[in-house]
Design an enzyme around this catalytic site. Sequence first.
Site, PDB file in Angstrom:
ATOM      1  N   ASP A  57       6.787   3.232   1.250  1.00  0.00           N
ATOM      2  CA  ASP A  57       7.620   4.097   0.397  1.00  0.00           C
ATOM      3  C   ASP A  57       8.531   4.977   1.269  1.00  0.00           C
ATOM      4  O   ASP A  57       9.371   5.720   0.747  1.00  0.00           O
ATOM      5  CB  ASP A  57       6.776   4.927  -0.574  1.00  0.00           C
ATOM      6  CG  ASP A  57       5.861   5.913   0.125  1.00  0.00           C
ATOM      7  OD1 ASP A  57       5.763   5.886   1.368  1.00  0.00           O
ATOM      8  OD2 ASP A  57       5.226   6.720  -0.581  1.00  0.00           O
ATOM      9  N   SER A  58       8.410   4.859   2.591  1.00  0.00           N
ATOM     10  CA  SER A  58       9.394   5.461   3.502  1.00  0.00           C
ATOM     11  C   SER A  58      10.776   4.894   3.205  1.00  0.00           C
ATOM     12  O   SER A  58      11.796   5.462   3.644  1.00  0.00           O
ATOM     13  CB  SER A  58       9.010   5.213   4.963  1.00  0.00           C
ATOM     14  OG  SER A  58       8.689   3.854   5.177  1.00  0.00           O
ATOM     15  N   ASP A  96       3.534  -0.807  -0.764  1.00  0.00           N
ATOM     16  CA  ASP A  96       3.087   0.588  -0.875  1.00  0.00           C
ATOM     17  C   ASP A  96       3.223   1.062  -2.323  1.00  0.00           C
ATOM     18  O   ASP A  96       4.317   0.983  -2.902  1.00  0.00           O
ATOM     19  CB  ASP A  96       3.994   1.445   0.027  1.00  0.00           C
ATOM     20  CG  ASP A  96       3.276   2.617   0.645  1.00  0.00           C
ATOM     21  OD1 ASP A  96       2.074   2.793   0.389  1.00  0.00           O
ATOM     22  OD2 ASP A  96       3.937   3.351   1.400  1.00  0.00           O
ATOM     23  N   LYS A 125      -1.110  -0.658  -0.669  1.00  0.00           N
ATOM     24  CA  LYS A 125      -1.606   0.537   0.029  1.00  0.00           C
ATOM     25  C   LYS A 125      -1.439   1.734  -0.894  1.00  0.00           C
ATOM     26  O   LYS A 125      -0.472   1.808  -1.659  1.00  0.00           O
ATOM     27  CB  LYS A 125      -0.815   0.769   1.322  1.00  0.00           C
ATOM     28  CG  LYS A 125      -1.205   2.055   2.048  1.00  0.00           C
ATOM     29  CD  LYS A 125      -0.584   2.156   3.427  1.00  0.00           C
ATOM     30  CE  LYS A 125       0.796   2.736   3.454  1.00  0.00           C
ATOM     31  NZ  LYS A 125       0.936   4.097   2.881  1.00  0.00           N
ATOM     32  N   GLU A 127      -2.318   6.244  -1.015  1.00  0.00           N
ATOM     33  CA  GLU A 127      -2.690   7.435  -0.250  1.00  0.00           C
ATOM     34  C   GLU A 127      -3.851   8.170  -0.916  1.00  0.00           C
ATOM     35  O   GLU A 127      -3.918   8.239  -2.145  1.00  0.00           O
ATOM     36  CB  GLU A 127      -1.482   8.376  -0.142  1.00  0.00           C
ATOM     37  CG  GLU A 127      -0.304   7.756   0.593  1.00  0.00           C
ATOM     38  CD  GLU A 127       0.891   8.713   0.709  1.00  0.00           C
ATOM     39  OE1 GLU A 127       0.786   9.866   0.263  1.00  0.00           O
ATOM     40  OE2 GLU A 127       1.917   8.274   1.256  1.00  0.00           O
ATOM     41  N   GLU A 194      -2.595   8.811   9.479  1.00  0.00           N
ATOM     42  CA  GLU A 194      -1.282   9.345   9.863  1.00  0.00           C
ATOM     43  C   GLU A 194      -1.398  10.793  10.320  1.00  0.00           C
ATOM     44  O   GLU A 194      -1.974  11.645   9.623  1.00  0.00           O
ATOM     45  CB  GLU A 194      -0.318   9.248   8.671  1.00  0.00           C
ATOM     46  CG  GLU A 194       1.066   9.812   8.997  1.00  0.00           C
ATOM     47  CD  GLU A 194       2.149   9.456   7.995  1.00  0.00           C
ATOM     48  OE1 GLU A 194       1.889   8.664   7.066  1.00  0.00           O
ATOM     49  OE2 GLU A 194       3.266   9.964   8.152  1.00  0.00           O
TER      50      GLU A 194
HETATM   51  O1  KIV Z   1       5.744   4.374   3.905  1.00  0.00           O
HETATM   52  C1  KIV Z   1       5.440   4.232   5.109  1.00  0.00           C
HETATM   53  O2  KIV Z   1       6.277   3.887   5.953  1.00  0.00           O
HETATM   54  C2  KIV Z   1       4.077   4.507   5.498  1.00  0.00           C
HETATM   55  C3  KIV Z   1       3.741   4.450   6.961  1.00  0.00           C
HETATM   56  C4  KIV Z   1       4.204   5.690   7.609  1.00  0.00           C
HETATM   57  C5  KIV Z   1       2.313   4.192   7.189  1.00  0.00           C
HETATM   58  O3  KIV Z   1       3.261   4.791   4.666  1.00  0.00           O
END
Ligand code: KIV
Length: 302
Positions: A57-58, A96, A125, A127, A194
């Site tokens: 989600d970055s 994500d 993934k 959080e 992280e």
């Molecule tokens: O969204 C992302 O890029 C991440 C990484 C920093 C692990 O969650």
Amino acid sequence: MALDGEEGDMPATATRVTVPDVRARKGGEPLVMVTAYDAPGARIADEAGVDMILVGDSLAMVVLGYEDTLQVTIEDMAHHTAAVARAKPRPLIVGDLPWLSYHVSVEDTVRNAAALIRAGAQAVKLEGGAKRLAMVRGILDAEVPVMGHLGLTPQSIHALGGFKVQAKLADAATQLVDDAVTLADAGCFAIVLEAVPDTVARLVTEAVSVPTIGIGAGAACDGQVLVFHDLLGIEDRVRPKFVRRYASLKDDAVAAMTAYAADVRSRRFPSDAESYHLSDDTSRALGLYGSTANTRGASKSA
Ligand code: KIV
């Protein structure tokens, strides 16, 4: 239908990295994960031989220009996961789950995880630790592998008060280890750590039976992840301590585009070889033969 390893298995799927492959690397050769958000990025990661691609989600910050990760939706994530998947890369694709896609109800969570799987991810993934256990279990019950993410969880930026190193005090470090054990026991196949002190990441890595993937979590993790744009120097506005830049693609791109602009303005681009030309016959028919309009390579037709 042939089973894995049997004659008749499709070569493309036979060589793809799987969730069991990742699990099996616990304590072995470090796992390599990078983020990617589109087909060219996925091809680069694939050719570089990484093990996992995280469609993170970055995306919100490094591609879509938002200030934080809270702005992306499950539709955004599915759109970019599908772009990565179309490249059919060998690395495992992890999608994500964005903020609010796994916070409302288990049913909603499973549907959102399914959206990423249908877009081409092989795992998702999310959080958070014990707090998210019901959601993790729901996704796993739907046969979707889950990667955990602890420490600095950017979707909690407002609750955490900013992008800050986590688990610096004993209580928080103990809580982090407990959360990791909870996730691993629930069935998560790997856990991202992280921005936590290296010693805490080592304690977690020793406490869980699944690989830990660090980002700003020191060298003891079972693998490492970096954001595509950080690693390649495409994003140059912020540079956290844990980022190692292996290229300066933004600088290279600006230099290339500056040269292009200068060539256009001085008419050095396009050249004769970069242009299409009329045949001699057509030039004659147009009354152009020998004229300045057709003196450059007139015999080479388009
Ligand atoms: O969204 C992302 O890029 C991440 C990484 C920093 C692990 O969650």
